[in-house]
Write a protein that holds these residues in place. Sequence first.
Motif, PDB file in Angstrom:
ATOM      1  N   VAL A   1      41.517  19.417  -7.674  1.00 45.45           N
ATOM      2  CA  VAL A   1      42.908  19.402  -8.124  1.00 45.45           C
ATOM      3  C   VAL A   1      43.171  17.989  -8.630  1.00 45.45           C
ATOM      4  O   VAL A   1      42.965  17.019  -7.879  1.00 45.45           O
ATOM      5  CB  VAL A   1      43.871  19.768  -6.989  1.00 45.45           C
ATOM      6  CG1 VAL A   1      45.294  19.830  -7.511  1.00 45.45           C
ATOM      7  CG2 VAL A   1      43.472  21.089  -6.358  1.00 45.45           C
ATOM      8  N   CYS A   2      43.619  17.836  -9.868  1.00 47.86           N
ATOM      9  CA  CYS A   2      43.650  16.504 -10.461  1.00 47.86           C
ATOM     10  C   CYS A   2      44.752  16.397 -11.507  1.00 47.86           C
ATOM     11  O   CYS A   2      45.359  17.387 -11.915  1.00 47.86           O
ATOM     12  CB  CYS A   2      42.299  16.184 -11.107  1.00 47.86           C
ATOM     13  SG  CYS A   2      41.782  17.421 -12.297  1.00 47.86           S
ATOM     14  N   THR A   3      44.991  15.155 -11.912  1.00 47.49           N
ATOM     15  CA  THR A   3      45.860  14.855 -13.052  1.00 47.49           C
ATOM     16  C   THR A   3      44.978  14.537 -14.262  1.00 47.49           C
ATOM     17  O   THR A   3      43.838  14.087 -14.100  1.00 47.49           O
ATOM     18  CB  THR A   3      46.773  13.657 -12.736  1.00 47.49           C
ATOM     19  OG1 THR A   3      45.962  12.573 -12.257  1.00 47.49           O
ATOM     20  CG2 THR A   3      47.789  14.023 -11.682  1.00 47.49           C
ATOM     21  N   PRO A   4      45.452  14.747 -15.497  1.00 50.54           N
ATOM     22  CA  PRO A   4      44.567  14.611 -16.668  1.00 50.54           C
ATOM     23  C   PRO A   4      43.968  13.222 -16.842  1.00 50.54           C
ATOM     24  O   PRO A   4      42.784  13.088 -17.154  1.00 50.54           O
ATOM     25  CB  PRO A   4      45.492  14.979 -17.841  1.00 50.54           C
ATOM     26  CG  PRO A   4      46.542  15.848 -17.245  1.00 50.54           C
ATOM     27  CD  PRO A   4      46.759  15.319 -15.861  1.00 50.54           C
ATOM     28  N   GLY A   5      44.769  12.176 -16.641  1.00 46.37           N
ATOM     29  CA  GLY A   5      44.255  10.833 -16.884  1.00 46.37           C
ATOM     30  C   GLY A   5      43.132  10.442 -15.951  1.00 46.37           C
ATOM     31  O   GLY A   5      42.119   9.860 -16.362  1.00 46.37           O
ATOM     32  N   ARG A   6      43.276  10.784 -14.660  1.00 46.21           N
ATOM     33  CA  ARG A   6      42.273  10.370 -13.680  1.00 46.21           C
ATOM     34  C   ARG A   6      40.966  11.146 -13.843  1.00 46.21           C
ATOM     35  O   ARG A   6      39.879  10.568 -13.746  1.00 46.21           O
ATOM     36  CB  ARG A   6      42.838  10.596 -12.277  1.00 46.21           C
ATOM     37  CG  ARG A   6      42.004   9.981 -11.172  1.00 46.21           C
ATOM     38  CD  ARG A   6      41.927   8.478 -11.299  1.00 46.21           C
ATOM     39  NE  ARG A   6      41.605   7.834 -10.043  1.00 46.21           N
ATOM     40  CZ  ARG A   6      41.603   6.524  -9.861  1.00 46.21           C
ATOM     41  NH1 ARG A   6      41.902   5.728 -10.858  1.00 46.21           N
ATOM     42  NH2 ARG A   6      41.304   5.999  -8.693  1.00 46.21           N
ATOM     43  N   ILE A   7      41.044  12.444 -14.078  1.00 44.10           N
ATOM     44  CA  ILE A   7      39.814  13.226 -14.214  1.00 44.10           C
ATOM     45  C   ILE A   7      39.071  12.829 -15.490  1.00 44.10           C
ATOM     46  O   ILE A   7      37.825  12.840 -15.523  1.00 44.10           O
ATOM     47  CB  ILE A   7      40.136  14.744 -14.204  1.00 44.10           C
ATOM     48  CG1 ILE A   7      38.848  15.552 -13.960  1.00 44.10           C
ATOM     49  CG2 ILE A   7      40.813  15.180 -15.465  1.00 44.10           C
ATOM     50  CD1 ILE A   7      38.194  15.316 -12.650  1.00 44.10           C
ATOM     51  N   LEU A   8      39.800  12.456 -16.540  1.00 44.16           N
ATOM     52  CA  LEU A   8      39.135  12.001 -17.757  1.00 44.16           C
ATOM     53  C   LEU A   8      38.392  10.693 -17.506  1.00 44.16           C
ATOM     54  O   LEU A   8      37.296  10.471 -18.048  1.00 44.16           O
ATOM     55  CB  LEU A   8      40.159  11.827 -18.875  1.00 44.16           C
ATOM     56  CG  LEU A   8      39.621  11.347 -20.224  1.00 44.16           C
ATOM     57  CD1 LEU A   8      38.584  12.325 -20.759  1.00 44.16           C
ATOM     58  CD2 LEU A   8      40.745  11.172 -21.221  1.00 44.16           C
TER      59      LEU A   8
END
Length: 803
Positions: A174-181
């Motif tokens: 489960v993540c936010t777009p900026g961090r997983i990128l």
Amino acid sequence: MAPPRGSHKKPAKAHHDSTRVLKRKRGQEDLTSLIQRVEDLDLKSAVKNFSDLPLSEPTADGLSASHFKVMTDIQSRAINHALKGRDILGAAKTGSGKTLAFLVPILENLYRKQWTEHDGLGALILAPTRELAIQIFDVLRKVGRYHAFSAGLVIGGKSLREEQERLGRMNILVCTPGRILQHLDQTAMFETNNLQLLVMDEADRILDMGFQKSVDAIIDHLPVKRQTMLFSATQTKKVGDLARLSLQEPEYVAVHEAAASATPSTLQQHYVITPLPQKLDTLWSFIRSNLKSKTVVFLSSGKQVRFVYESLRHLQPGIPLMHLHGRQKQGGRLDITTKFSQSQHAVLFATDVAARGLDFPAVDWVIQMDCPEDADTYIHRVGRTARYERVGRAVLFLDPSEEKGMLQRLEQKKVPIERINIKANKQQSITHLLQNMCFKDPELKYLGQKAFISYVKSVYVQKDKDVFKIKELPLDNYASSLGLPGAPRIKFIKGDDTKERKNASWRMAHLSSDSEDSDANEPKKDKKDDKQVRTRYDRMFERRNQDVLAEHYSKLINDDGTMVAAPSGNGAGEDADEDADFLSVKRRFAAGDAGLDQVDSDSDDSEAGKIKKVALDGQDPLVIDSKRREKLLKSKKKLLKFKGKGTKLVYDDEGNAHEIYEMEDEDQFNARGDAKAQRERFLADETERTRRADIDDKELVREKKREKKEKRRERERALAEEEADSEDGGVQLPYIPFKDPMESASESEPEPVETSRPSKKARVYERDGDDERPSKSKKSQLPSQSNISSLQDLEALASGLLG
């Protein structure tokens, strides 16, 4: 005597192995039965309870332990399709249970595929905010507590190194777009080649312009063959957004599309017409009148949230106040959301970071102090109350300039809203109190200035100019209502005014003002009193001390200051104020004669000798009549434009020369068919070629990234092996040929010359009787370089050197 019986360990072990085989066989049979039940599931049948679904035992136990028994509308319609592996577009009202609609299929699909830790990442869930990601992860932990999957939460505000160490072993993220990128680009052990499911909660916000680049980059890292599910209260239907995600025949599940309103029926919605300078007074009066309620107040920027929170906190309204915005640290944001969720009576000032997906229990009121940017944002904001068929109330503060446009937007989205009025006896003003606090506290005054600028900027950048009309807002009065002594200067508004003044015709405005003055028979004003815009050219022509005159000005003015008389032969009349000598030329030719061509370049005439002609290949001769043209001859690059365009020949297979562009024979062209059909065929061929080239380029980029990760992984693996070898083998000191510094100094340096300057370092002497000499006993005791043969000798030498 009978021999003693052997131990019973062997039969017990055999019994244990048979039990394990039976258990594995039973589990395989249950899995086969579960897969068959999912295939036989009827999508048209209405399912109301979770127990009616073909779920695995761990998922059913997790739902039962979390007290989830009856399904909501979005769950009953979306889970059936998701269990069969279809792509989903889910749209439902806020608070309708969309989280379970994608968590249950994730657990079930991975369970049926017998996903393990060694298979890598199986499901990726994207959320627009950290708070929503934390909430989804908490629900996942409750529902999937009996599964053997590993799950992780990847959001900003935590150590990147710690996440990198654990990321390669996670099955669900489960993540936010900026961090997983960031992890997809930097973490070598993080692989997404086997990804099975991609879920986007609040998909319309993630696919918005703010996350567009991040989402496109994430999609490039993911495999094309996967199951994709999008959920939101206001679902996107843009073909471009869906094409970016590579959705395969998605099932659109909109349970409330035919409803009379886009918001829950248990939500009471009202709006109040409040001028901008009175909004803070109205908010204070509302809080003082509802001290036994739980309220969320939405503002447009984080600086406004902080100023309103700090100013009202000093006034002590009698209820706990909290604030939440995106610039807070992650630990503080988590503490505030937890504290507000557990509070019975409190007020939370927040930006739109809390507008989507967050489930705060038992919220009574949602106050929108600033107008939302669009109707979708309004729906998400009011969705913090009246969740799961509970009762809630929402109030929207509107400036008179915003009323007409915003009500039209809400009507288009099927949002029923009614106008209410404020009781005059309940209204309280805090403007004087805020002015007093800002006068005493410079920090609060600074926060107020920043809040004012951020609000004006938020209105200025809005696209819907029918709602947000910055020219009609009383900004000076609004600054006074915040306690400020005056409105801060705003550069972008001032720039617009300057642009308008610049584009307007100053001379026309000046003439019109003069005509109005003359019509009114008013006396002319002095130049000091004239407040019209004066340009630098006006000031230039008003100068009196023009001592240095230009050449053409000397020709226009006589020595006594009178104008030069125009020649009689110019045909301009006696009143002509132009001089024929204003623009002088060296040489004049009559129209149509061959003046320049007849000039001989070898002539000895002083005037004609300056003019010569240079022949160019295949072009008219170039006339050189000035020094600038003479310099032109030295530059081949500048001469190209006088030589004309060159021709380029290409040779076919037979060796015949052709021009690079040739017109095709018309008969041959018509023989291939109609021009329109040929054009369409050409465009289709080029489109297919471009598509194939694009696929090849993407595959090449993926291959390069994969090779880069492999190299990084090899380096990390080699480094880990070296560290393991060094730990297993123990510490080995290398042999270092130490030298006695005293010996080396005595060998290399010459004897010092005695000077009268005293030494700053004190010498240590050892008394031997009455003589005082430098001590050499320690030096004699140290082992020499030739005597060093073991670690003990090195230690002795080091201890001796250190004294």
